[in-house]
Motif scaffolding. Structure first.
Motif, PDB file in Angstrom:
ATOM      1  N   TRP A 141      -5.654   4.514   7.428  1.00  0.00           N
ATOM      2  CA  TRP A 141      -4.935   3.259   7.205  1.00  0.00           C
ATOM      3  C   TRP A 141      -4.256   2.894   8.521  1.00  0.00           C
ATOM      4  CZ3 TRP A 141       0.326   2.848   4.212  1.00  0.00           C
ATOM      5  CH2 TRP A 141       0.749   1.502   4.203  1.00  0.00           C
ATOM      6  N   ALA A 169       4.537  -6.781   7.154  1.00  0.00           N
ATOM      7  CA  ALA A 169       4.284  -7.801   8.175  1.00  0.00           C
ATOM      8  C   ALA A 169       2.794  -8.128   8.254  1.00  0.00           C
ATOM      9  CB  ALA A 169       4.813  -7.330   9.531  1.00  0.00           C
ATOM     10  N   ASP A 170       1.947  -7.109   8.130  1.00  0.00           N
ATOM     11  CA  ASP A 170       0.500  -7.359   8.089  1.00  0.00           C
ATOM     12  C   ASP A 170       0.160  -8.287   6.921  1.00  0.00           C
ATOM     13  OD1 ASP A 170      -0.319  -5.909  10.289  1.00  0.00           O
ATOM     14  OD2 ASP A 170      -0.820  -4.093   9.176  1.00  0.00           O
ATOM     15  N   ALA A 187       2.159 -10.324   5.384  1.00  0.00           N
ATOM     16  CA  ALA A 187       2.774 -11.638   5.592  1.00  0.00           C
ATOM     17  C   ALA A 187       1.848 -12.540   6.403  1.00  0.00           C
ATOM     18  CB  ALA A 187       4.124 -11.479   6.286  1.00  0.00           C
ATOM     19  N   MET A 232       1.961 -10.179  13.907  1.00  0.00           N
ATOM     20  CA  MET A 232       3.279  -9.946  13.322  1.00  0.00           C
ATOM     21  C   MET A 232       3.498  -8.477  12.993  1.00  0.00           C
ATOM     22  SD  MET A 232       3.512 -13.390  11.089  1.00  0.00           S
ATOM     23  CE  MET A 232       4.055 -12.632   9.585  1.00  0.00           C
ATOM     24  N   GLY A 233       2.456  -7.854  12.460  1.00  0.00           N
ATOM     25  CA  GLY A 233       2.550  -6.434  12.160  1.00  0.00           C
ATOM     26  C   GLY A 233       2.684  -5.632  13.444  1.00  0.00           C
ATOM     27  N   ILE A 264       6.321   7.226   5.422  1.00  0.00           N
ATOM     28  CA  ILE A 264       5.051   7.049   4.713  1.00  0.00           C
ATOM     29  C   ILE A 264       4.417   8.398   4.381  1.00  0.00           C
ATOM     30  CG2 ILE A 264       2.672   6.186   5.010  1.00  0.00           C
ATOM     31  CD1 ILE A 264       3.922   3.608   6.090  1.00  0.00           C
ATOM     32  N   PHE A 307      -1.313  -0.025   1.544  1.00  0.00           N
ATOM     33  CA  PHE A 307      -0.673   1.188   1.039  1.00  0.00           C
ATOM     34  C   PHE A 307      -1.402   1.712  -0.195  1.00  0.00           C
ATOM     35  CE2 PHE A 307       2.881   2.649  -1.871  1.00  0.00           C
ATOM     36  CZ  PHE A 307       2.901   3.939  -1.378  1.00  0.00           C
ATOM     37  N   GLU A 308      -1.595   0.834  -1.189  1.00  0.00           N
ATOM     38  CA  GLU A 308      -2.223   1.297  -2.428  1.00  0.00           C
ATOM     39  C   GLU A 308      -3.689   1.662  -2.225  1.00  0.00           C
ATOM     40  OE1 GLU A 308      -1.257  -1.815  -5.213  1.00  0.00           O
ATOM     41  OE2 GLU A 308       0.520  -0.728  -5.895  1.00  0.00           O
ATOM     42  N   PRO A 333       5.237  -2.458  -6.556  1.00  0.00           N
ATOM     43  CA  PRO A 333       4.981  -1.071  -6.154  1.00  0.00           C
ATOM     44  C   PRO A 333       4.495  -0.894  -4.718  1.00  0.00           C
ATOM     45  CG  PRO A 333       3.283  -1.833  -7.665  1.00  0.00           C
ATOM     46  CD  PRO A 333       4.268  -2.942  -7.537  1.00  0.00           C
ATOM     47  N   SER A 334       4.267  -1.979  -3.995  1.00  0.00           N
ATOM     48  CA  SER A 334       3.905  -1.832  -2.586  1.00  0.00           C
ATOM     49  C   SER A 334       4.462  -3.017  -1.819  1.00  0.00           C
ATOM     50  CB  SER A 334       2.378  -1.748  -2.413  1.00  0.00           C
ATOM     51  OG  SER A 334       1.802  -3.041  -2.412  1.00  0.00           O
ATOM     52  N   MET A 371       6.682   0.940   6.292  1.00  0.00           N
ATOM     53  CA  MET A 371       6.425   0.021   5.189  1.00  0.00           C
ATOM     54  C   MET A 371       6.670  -1.431   5.607  1.00  0.00           C
ATOM     55  SD  MET A 371       5.069   1.229   2.550  1.00  0.00           S
ATOM     56  CE  MET A 371       4.596   2.865   1.981  1.00  0.00           C
ATOM     57  N   GLU A 374      -3.996  -7.177 -11.210  1.00  0.00           N
ATOM     58  CA  GLU A 374      -2.646  -6.931 -10.709  1.00  0.00           C
ATOM     59  C   GLU A 374      -2.062  -8.156 -10.014  1.00  0.00           C
ATOM     60  OE1 GLU A 374      -3.076  -3.325  -8.437  1.00  0.00           O
ATOM     61  OE2 GLU A 374      -2.510  -2.104 -10.170  1.00  0.00           O
ATOM     62  N   ALA A 429       3.512  -2.633   7.245  1.00  0.00           N
ATOM     63  CA  ALA A 429       2.546  -3.012   6.206  1.00  0.00           C
ATOM     64  C   ALA A 429       2.897  -4.384   5.630  1.00  0.00           C
ATOM     65  CB  ALA A 429       2.526  -1.953   5.106  1.00  0.00           C
ATOM     66  N   SER A 473      -5.845  -0.472 -12.479  1.00  0.00           N
ATOM     67  CA  SER A 473      -6.591  -1.699 -12.763  1.00  0.00           C
ATOM     68  C   SER A 473      -8.074  -1.407 -12.589  1.00  0.00           C
ATOM     69  CB  SER A 473      -6.161  -2.839 -11.830  1.00  0.00           C
ATOM     70  OG  SER A 473      -6.808  -2.731 -10.582  1.00  0.00           O
ATOM     71  N   GLU A 522       2.982  -4.797   0.360  1.00  0.00           N
ATOM     72  CA  GLU A 522       1.987  -5.871   0.423  1.00  0.00           C
ATOM     73  C   GLU A 522       2.033  -6.731  -0.835  1.00  0.00           C
ATOM     74  OE1 GLU A 522       1.113  -2.591   0.846  1.00  0.00           O
ATOM     75  OE2 GLU A 522      -0.172  -2.363   2.618  1.00  0.00           O
ATOM     76  N   ARG A 523       2.229  -6.088  -1.986  1.00  0.00           N
ATOM     77  CA  ARG A 523       2.265  -6.858  -3.229  1.00  0.00           C
ATOM     78  C   ARG A 523       3.536  -7.685  -3.333  1.00  0.00           C
ATOM     79  NH1 ARG A 523       0.060  -2.836  -7.876  1.00  0.00           N
ATOM     80  NH2 ARG A 523       0.822  -4.492  -9.246  1.00  0.00           N
ATOM     81  N   LYS A 571      -1.846  -4.664  12.080  1.00  0.00           N
ATOM     82  CA  LYS A 571      -3.150  -5.288  12.325  1.00  0.00           C
ATOM     83  C   LYS A 571      -2.984  -6.630  12.999  1.00  0.00           C
ATOM     84  CE  LYS A 571      -5.581  -3.615   8.170  1.00  0.00           C
ATOM     85  NZ  LYS A 571      -4.642  -2.575   7.791  1.00  0.00           N
ATOM     86  N   GLN A 572      -2.137  -7.442  12.402  1.00  0.00           N
ATOM     87  CA  GLN A 572      -1.944  -8.798  12.882  1.00  0.00           C
ATOM     88  C   GLN A 572      -0.856  -8.773  13.945  1.00  0.00           C
ATOM     89  OE1 GLN A 572      -3.882 -10.849  11.031  1.00  0.00           O
ATOM     90  NE2 GLN A 572      -4.305  -9.456   9.349  1.00  0.00           N
ATOM     91  N   ALA A 602      -1.992   0.329  10.369  1.00  0.00           N
ATOM     92  CA  ALA A 602      -1.059  -0.778  10.149  1.00  0.00           C
ATOM     93  C   ALA A 602      -0.710  -1.414  11.485  1.00  0.00           C
ATOM     94  CB  ALA A 602       0.195  -0.293   9.443  1.00  0.00           C
TER      95      ALA A 602
END
Lengths: 456, 456
Positions: A242, B319-320, B322, A249-250, A168, A283-284, B436-437, B314, B284, B317, A437, B439-440, A246-247, A244
């Motif tokens: 940032w 997993a969070d 998800a 699963m994460g 990262i 991330f973004e 691009p991420s 990554m 987005e 990120a 955006s 999470e997306r 958090k949850q 990561a």
């Protein structure tokens, strides 16, 4: 007194233990990346007498003179022997690239603990193991073993990166490079047997090259120390964190990634808020936040947002985001409206958003901003470049207005493909951030506002 | 019976009233964009005898034979006279580009109402006014007055766009074109004096070219009709709805944009959910959702998500994200783990995420996916291309695994700049969406899951 991390970033003499010319090996990438380093480099590898044009030494103790810093890029089984030589050579700073320690199971954990105790005994400070180490654009020093053909290097700049994940750290550096945003320093401390995120933050608080920091953390070594350091940093410069994992699963993904406990997210959330740092949620979000704090130096002192656009739909999206992010959008004051009405066609919409429609020109943006922005704390400017009345010059014009008015402005260039990209690049070169955006432009200004709150 | 909108998209003969060669005029862009149209085009303008190689007529009534559709690109003051000629010529379909109607004040409102009543009287169906009209890649017919030099045209494909904002219709088309995603049809109905979003959706329900729709709405003409049509559509094909003007601030921006009432967002939210459509929450999100439903044809039948990565951070990120999106991530089954353990190095992490680390190769992705994915409903595959053990071939390998296993897979390629871009492009060409991420990527699969729920 010089901070103990200073010599990690500014060594005069560096030994690269495990230097090699074998492709795909970290020891090769490190040597290649040190081509531009202004200090002295001593590759160490008994199989070579020369590497990348530098004399290569069979062992650490063969190096003449003082060595400020050693970088170990050896396989894990060779580390303890090398460490003994480092002690003999009286090297005080050590970056350990090598993996296979605590993250790799019980044996690795024991080895890491032996190393930790030996380091304390001999007063050696360690970054790593299982880390990329440091990156410094000022003097070209780096221990990042990234392929110079694959990874775009950032220019010198004012943003620094602290990351628990090496990948990262690199991805962030690249993303900044691509946006033309310079980097001061970066650090990835891996298993943090010694140096941790708080040490790094503490060092960067006093670092003149660094005017903002973006951090990626999965866990912290010492909660109290982190909170204290983050508070001190954030009271002077913008800090983006940032977190990561958090949850649940994460968090379980964290356990297998950095062999640490992600901890209760709510505690992190509270600590980040309490410190005056700004939390990034993805991330973004982290990238956008880093971009906005590193480019914009006018703080966002209030929550009154102006939107100027040449397309209604995207302004509606921006207004939705503005409400979510805690901005208010008072209408353009009557006096301003009257002034603008005199030079604008009747169909331009002079509320807030100000919509100069598909017929609006570059100069109309300037006029709208110079008249209205003084009554607001920040502006989002949306430019749809698909319309032929807008040209590449809009970038310069928007940047000029923003600078003259000393207010933070975030932009969003859309439609018209290559035109949008050109304008986006130009505007960022002029120090005005552009986002893909309208919602992200608004969200970035909200970061600026939150981080601005802590500025004295 | 043919749907009344069919002739708007498939006219055999089209009159362009207000055709011109003057740069920046809509009447010029429309003529230019009709170069590839397979039907007959009659430019109408008394000042010309020929335009863009076609015979130009002084008035509508001078055109020989039947005219299926008229496109009016005249200034607002000339519209009523043209309408009278349209009536005389017995043209039944009309696209009105012209603005200056209800969105421009009281006089415009009255004019629009006169037009509406006349249209009913003579049985003329109208798209617009203040609209771009329609776009059809099948026969090259379009009334979109976008600059052919500035706007990239999408290839024919299976996604259709319905948008209350013309600019957003164009931006979406461009974004899809850039991602190599084809468009079937697009419609922007502007002030919707007659044709509205529900009519468009109703038509596209039966349209064989359209396999999914993404909608941008600020308001709907008739709530009940919209809900009914959306239900019918969403019971057969994925429907993405982005409703803007959610908050009061956004809603007030809507009032000045499309002269409509944004309405209470909670009602829209409920209607979208009730219809079986998937709501997109931002620009987005709408793009990502459109991409995933247009590329992936394996439905996501459950919420068990697998993550495969070569970089731990990554994956954390992802997993969070998800967890936020309602996925679960059960660990890789013991049997699969044993099989993989035999061919993978000991330091690959075989939980969920499966982390093949910076040493993982293209083939390792294939192995991980083919063994583990059968036990899950969908996968996110993260590829950091900064590491030299991963090559451009990873795209093909991941796409192959996804196709063989008939499971939806979303990817995220990062790091390694040009390498990441190349792999991203290749993988999308092979029908696997890239985001691009991380999470997306996860969020897009969640869209697929939600829209899949409505499939019979």
């Amino acid at each position: 007194m010089t901070h103990f991390l200073h010599e990690f970033f500014y060594p005069r003499t560096v030994a690269v233990i495990g230097a090699t010319d074998k492709p795909t090996k970290p020891g090769r990438a490190i040597m290649e990346n040190l081509a531009g380093f202004t200090g002295e480099v001593f590759p160490v590898n008994p199989k070579h007498t020369e590497l990348f044009g530098r004399r290569c030494y069979p062992s650490i103790t063969d190096i003449p003179g003082t060595v400020d810093l050693a970088v170990i890029a050896l396989p894990v089984i060779a580390v303890e022997a090398a460490f003994a030589e480092i002690v003999m050579k009286k090297i005080q700073r050590l970056i350990m690239i090598t993996s296979g320690f605590a993250e790799a199971g019980e044996e690795g954990k024991r080895l890491q603990e032996r190393l930790r105790q030996a380091a304390i005994k001999y007063g050696i400070r360690i970054i790593g193991p299982n880390s990329l180490g440091v990156f410094n654009t000022k003097n070209g020093f780096t221990s990042f073993f990234v392929s110079p053909e694959r990874i775009m290097k950032p220019q010198p700049g004012n943003l620094s990166i602290i990351s628990q994940s090496g990948a990262i750290a690199v991805i962030m550096m690249e993303a900044m490079a691509r946006n033309g945003i310079g980097i001061a320093k970066a650090i990835n401390y891996g298993n943090r047997v010694d140096v941790d995120e708080a040490d790094a933050l503490d060092y960067l608080t006093e670092d003149d090259q660094t005017s903002a920091v973006v951090m990626y953390i999965e866990s912290v070594g010492d909660g109290r120390k982190f909170l204290q350091t983050a508070k001190k940093f954030a009271s002077r410069k913008p800090l983006i964190v940032w977190k990561a994992g958090k949850q649940e699963m994460g968090a379980s993904a964290v356990a297998s990634h950095t062999a640490t406990l992600a901890g209760r997210y709510a505690l992190y959330e509270a600590a980040i808020r309490q410190s005056g740092a700004v939390e990034a949620y993805s991330f973004e979000h982290a990238l956008d936040a880093a971009k906005v704090v590193s480019l914009l130096h006018h703080t966002c002192v209030g929550n009154r947002l102006l939107i100027v656009t040449n397309g209604g739909g995207m302004a509606v999206a921006a207004a939705d985001a503005a409400a979510r992010e805690g901005f208010v959008m008072p209408p353009v004051p009557e006096g301003v409206r009257e002034v603008l009405r005199r030079s604008f066609p009747a169909f331009f919409v002079l509320n807030n958003p100000i919509d100069i429609t598909g017929s609006g020109s570059d100069d109309d943006y300037y006029r709208a901003l110079t008249e209205a922005l003084p009554h607001y704390d920040a502006a989002v400017v949306i430019v749809l470049t698909g319309t032929t009345t807008v040209t590449e010059k809009s970038a310069e014009i928007i940047a000029r207005a923003c600078k003259e008015l000393r207010k933070p402005v975030a932009t969003c260039m859309l439609q018209g493909m290559r035109y949008a990209e050109d304008v986006e690049k130009s505007v960022q070169k002029l120090g005005i951030p552009a986002f893909p955006s309208p919602e992200r432009a608004v969200r970035a200004l909200a970061v600026l506002r939150r981080s601005g709150c802590t500025l004295k």
